[in-house]
Design an enzyme around this catalytic site. Structure first.
Site, PDB file in Angstrom:
ATOM      1  N   SER A  10       0.827  -1.204   0.000  1.00 45.20           N
ATOM      2  CA  SER A  10       0.000   0.000   0.000  1.00 45.20           C
ATOM      3  C   SER A  10       0.860   1.252   0.000  1.00 45.20           C
ATOM      4  CB  SER A  10      -0.902   0.018   1.236  1.00 45.20           C
ATOM      5  OG  SER A  10      -1.518   1.288   1.338  1.00 45.20           O
ATOM      6  N   HIS A  33      -1.305  -1.114  -4.171  1.00 45.57           N
ATOM      7  CA  HIS A  33      -2.584  -0.705  -3.582  1.00 45.57           C
ATOM      8  C   HIS A  33      -2.561   0.808  -3.358  1.00 45.57           C
ATOM      9  CE1 HIS A  33      -6.171  -1.658  -1.078  1.00 45.57           C
ATOM     10  NE2 HIS A  33      -5.735  -0.713  -0.254  1.00 45.57           N
ATOM     11  N   ASP A  35      -4.677   3.935  -1.864  1.00 43.48           N
ATOM     12  CA  ASP A  35      -5.778   4.293  -0.973  1.00 43.48           C
ATOM     13  C   ASP A  35      -6.261   5.712  -1.261  1.00 43.48           C
ATOM     14  OD1 ASP A  35      -6.097   1.974   0.791  1.00 43.48           O
ATOM     15  OD2 ASP A  35      -4.024   2.415   1.371  1.00 43.48           O
ATOM     16  N   MET A  37      -8.804   8.502  -0.273  1.00 45.82           N
ATOM     17  CA  MET A  37      -9.668   8.878   0.862  1.00 45.82           C
ATOM     18  C   MET A  37     -10.132  10.313   0.688  1.00 45.82           C
ATOM     19  SD  MET A  37      -7.562   7.326   4.080  1.00 45.82           S
ATOM     20  CE  MET A  37      -6.596   5.820   3.966  1.00 45.82           C
ATOM     21  N   HIS A  66      -8.303   1.490  -4.027  1.00 44.37           N
ATOM     22  CA  HIS A  66      -9.236   1.278  -2.920  1.00 44.37           C
ATOM     23  C   HIS A  66      -9.876   2.623  -2.608  1.00 44.37           C
ATOM     24  CE1 HIS A  66      -9.669   0.192   1.664  1.00 44.37           C
ATOM     25  NE2 HIS A  66     -10.830   0.304   1.061  1.00 44.37           N
ATOM     26  N   MET A  68     -12.035   4.905  -0.699  1.00 44.71           N
ATOM     27  CA  MET A  68     -12.737   5.150   0.567  1.00 44.71           C
ATOM     28  C   MET A  68     -13.384   6.524   0.456  1.00 44.71           C
ATOM     29  SD  MET A  68      -9.793   3.530   2.981  1.00 44.71           S
ATOM     30  CE  MET A  68      -8.623   3.620   1.619  1.00 44.71           C
ATOM     31  N   MET A 138     -11.876  -5.642   4.998  1.00 48.61           N
ATOM     32  CA  MET A 138     -11.059  -4.717   5.809  1.00 48.61           C
ATOM     33  C   MET A 138     -10.794  -5.350   7.173  1.00 48.61           C
ATOM     34  SD  MET A 138     -10.315  -2.087   4.017  1.00 48.61           S
ATOM     35  CE  MET A 138      -9.495  -1.214   5.352  1.00 48.61           C
ATOM     36  N   GLY A 145      -3.017   3.903   7.968  1.00 48.35           N
ATOM     37  CA  GLY A 145      -2.112   2.764   7.970  1.00 48.35           C
ATOM     38  C   GLY A 145      -1.597   2.517   9.385  1.00 48.35           C
ATOM     39  N   GLY A 146      -0.931   1.390   9.552  1.00 45.84           N
ATOM     40  CA  GLY A 146      -0.253   1.105  10.813  1.00 45.84           C
ATOM     41  C   GLY A 146      -1.142   0.711  11.972  1.00 45.84           C
ATOM     42  N   ASP A 176      -7.076  -6.273   3.919  1.00 44.46           N
ATOM     43  CA  ASP A 176      -6.396  -4.978   4.003  1.00 44.46           C
ATOM     44  C   ASP A 176      -6.426  -4.459   5.428  1.00 44.46           C
ATOM     45  OD1 ASP A 176      -5.342  -2.461   3.550  1.00 44.46           O
ATOM     46  OD2 ASP A 176      -7.061  -1.718   2.402  1.00 44.46           O
ATOM     47  N   GLY A 177      -5.230  -4.313   6.013  1.00 43.79           N
ATOM     48  CA  GLY A 177      -5.113  -3.694   7.334  1.00 43.79           C
ATOM     49  C   GLY A 177      -4.374  -4.571   8.328  1.00 43.79           C
ATOM     50  N   GLY A 178      -3.209  -4.107   8.758  1.00 44.18           N
ATOM     51  CA  GLY A 178      -2.472  -4.805   9.802  1.00 44.18           C
ATOM     52  C   GLY A 178      -1.842  -6.113   9.369  1.00 44.18           C
ATOM     53  N   GLY A 198       0.916  -2.289   3.976  1.00 42.66           N
ATOM     54  CA  GLY A 198       1.492  -0.951   3.880  1.00 42.66           C
ATOM     55  C   GLY A 198       2.767  -0.845   4.686  1.00 42.66           C
TER      56      GLY A 198
HETATM   57  C1  DX5 Z   1      -6.343   1.747   5.586  1.00 40.95           C
HETATM   58  C2  DX5 Z   1      -5.897   1.409   4.191  1.00 40.95           C
HETATM   59  C3  DX5 Z   1      -4.836   0.384   4.102  1.00 40.95           C
HETATM   60  C4  DX5 Z   1      -3.522   0.761   4.743  1.00 40.95           C
HETATM   61  C5  DX5 Z   1      -2.941  -0.503   5.281  1.00 40.95           C
HETATM   62  O1  DX5 Z   1      -7.548   2.437   5.518  1.00 40.95           O
HETATM   63  O2  DX5 Z   1      -6.997   0.942   3.437  1.00 40.95           O
HETATM   64  O3  DX5 Z   1      -4.617   0.014   2.746  1.00 40.95           O
HETATM   65  O4  DX5 Z   1      -2.595   1.317   3.862  1.00 40.95           O
HETATM   66  O5  DX5 Z   1      -1.792  -0.185   5.989  1.00 40.95           O
HETATM   67  P1  DX5 Z   1      -1.137  -1.229   6.999  1.00 40.95           P
HETATM   68  O6  DX5 Z   1      -0.707  -2.417   6.169  1.00 40.95           O
HETATM   69  O7  DX5 Z   1      -0.003  -0.478   7.576  1.00 40.95           O
HETATM   70  O8  DX5 Z   1      -2.184  -1.607   7.989  1.00 40.95           O
HETATM   71 ZN    ZN Z   2      -6.572   0.095   1.461  1.00 47.13          ZN
END
Ligand code: DX5
Ligand code: ZN
Length: 225
Positions: A10, A33, A35, A37, A66, A68, A138, A145-146, A176-178, A198
Site C-alpha cells: 500500500s 494498492h 488508498d 480517501m 481502494h 474510501m 477490511m 495505515g499502521g 487490508d489492514g495490519g 502498507g
Molecule cells: C487503511 C488502508 C490500508 C492501509 C494498510 O484504511 O486501506 O490500505 O494502507 O496499511 P497497513 O498495512 O499499515 O495496515
Molecule cells: Zn486500502
C-alpha cells in the site's frame, strides 16, 4: 486448483514526494494498492484521480485502487478509465445497486471490487457479489495505515473462501489492514488470495525482500490442494 498468495503493497506508507521511485521499489509485487480517501467516508484525505493517473503512467505493477469515498457511483469509473487493474468501492458508500457500478467498472476495462468495513456482514451482500471480481475484507477500520489487525474479520474470509471453493462465487479474496509477519499466516489459512501490506512493506529496509518474505510465509500457510 492451486492458488498462490499475492502481495499488494500500500502506497499509503510510501514517501508521497517520490511516488514513482516508490512503485519501482516494489516492482516484484502483484499489484500496488492505492488508498483514495476523501475526508468524508473516512476521517482522512489522501489523493485523487490526477495523482492516481500520474502513478498509473509510471508504475511497473498494476494499480489496485481502494476508494474510501462517498458517492462512488460518480467518481469510481474514472479510475477504471485511467487504466487501474482493479477498482474497489465500499459497499457502505453505495447509494444505488452495487451491481450497476460493478458493470460500469468492468465496461471501462477494470476488475470490480467490493470492500466491507470490519463491522459490515458478508451476508448482506451475497446477492450482489456475483457481479464483482474481488472482495476486499477490511481488517482495520479504514482511514489510516499502521493499525492493529482485527482477527474477528477472518470469519468473513472463511465464508467467502467457502463460497468460492464451492463454485458459488468467482472472486479474489483480498484483505487490508495490519497484515505483517505476525498476522499473514492466519489470514492465509483463512483463505485470502491477495494481501495488502502498507507499513510491513514500506517500513522495511528492503521492501522487495519484505514482499518475498511475506509471500513465502503466506504460501507455507496456504491450504494444500
Ligand atoms: C487503511 C488502508 C490500508 C492501509 C494498510 O484504511 O486501506 O490500505 O494502507 O496499511 P497497513 O498495512 O499499515 O495496515
Ligand atoms: Zn486500502
Amino acid at each position: 486448483m492451486s492458488r498462490r498468495p499475492m502481495i499488494a503493497p500500500s502506497l499509503l506508507s510510501a514517501d508521497f514526494a517520490r511516488l514513482a521511485e516508490e512503485t519501482a521499489r516494489i516492482a516484484d509485487a502483484d499489484w500496488v494498492h492505492v488508498d483514495v480517501m476523501d475526508a468524508h467516508f473516512v476521517p482522512n484525505l489522501t489523493l485523487g484521480e490526477p495523482v492516481v493517473k500520474a502513478i498509473q503512467a509510471v508504475s511497473p505493477v498494476p494499480l489496485d485502487c481502494h476508494l474510501m469515498i462517498t458517492d462512488p457511483e460518480r467518481w469510481a469509473p474514472a479510475y477504471a478509465e485511467l487504466g487501474a487493474r482493479n477498482v474497489t468501492v465500499h459497499a457502505e458508500a453505495c447509494t444505488g445497486d452495487p451491481r450497476d457500478l460493478a458493470r460500469d467498472l468492468k465496461a471501462a476495462g477494470a476488475l470490480a471490487g467490493l470492500a466491507l468495513k470490519p463491522g459490515t456482514p458478508l451476508a448482506q451482500y451475497l446477492d450482489v457479489l456475483p457481479a464483482f471480481d474481488t472482495l476486499l475484507v477490511m481488517s482495520v477500520e479504514p482511514g489510516f495505515g499502521g493499525q492493529s489487525f482485527m482477527p474477528e474479520v477472518l470469519d468473513k474470509v472463511r465464508e467467502a473462501r467457502r463460497l468460492v471453493d464451492t463454485g458459488h462465487l468467482q472472486l479474489l479474496v483480498e484483505i487490508d489492514g495490519g497484515i505483517n509477519a505476525d498476522t499473514i499466516e492466519v489470514a492465509a489459512e483463512a483463505g485470502v488470495d491477495m494481501f495488502v501490506a502498507g507499513s510491513a512493506v514500506y517500513g522495511a529496509a528492503d521492501p522487495s525482500a519484505a514482499i518475498a518474505a511475506l509471500r513465502a510465509q503466506a504460501a507455507r500457510s496456504f491450504p494444500t490442494a
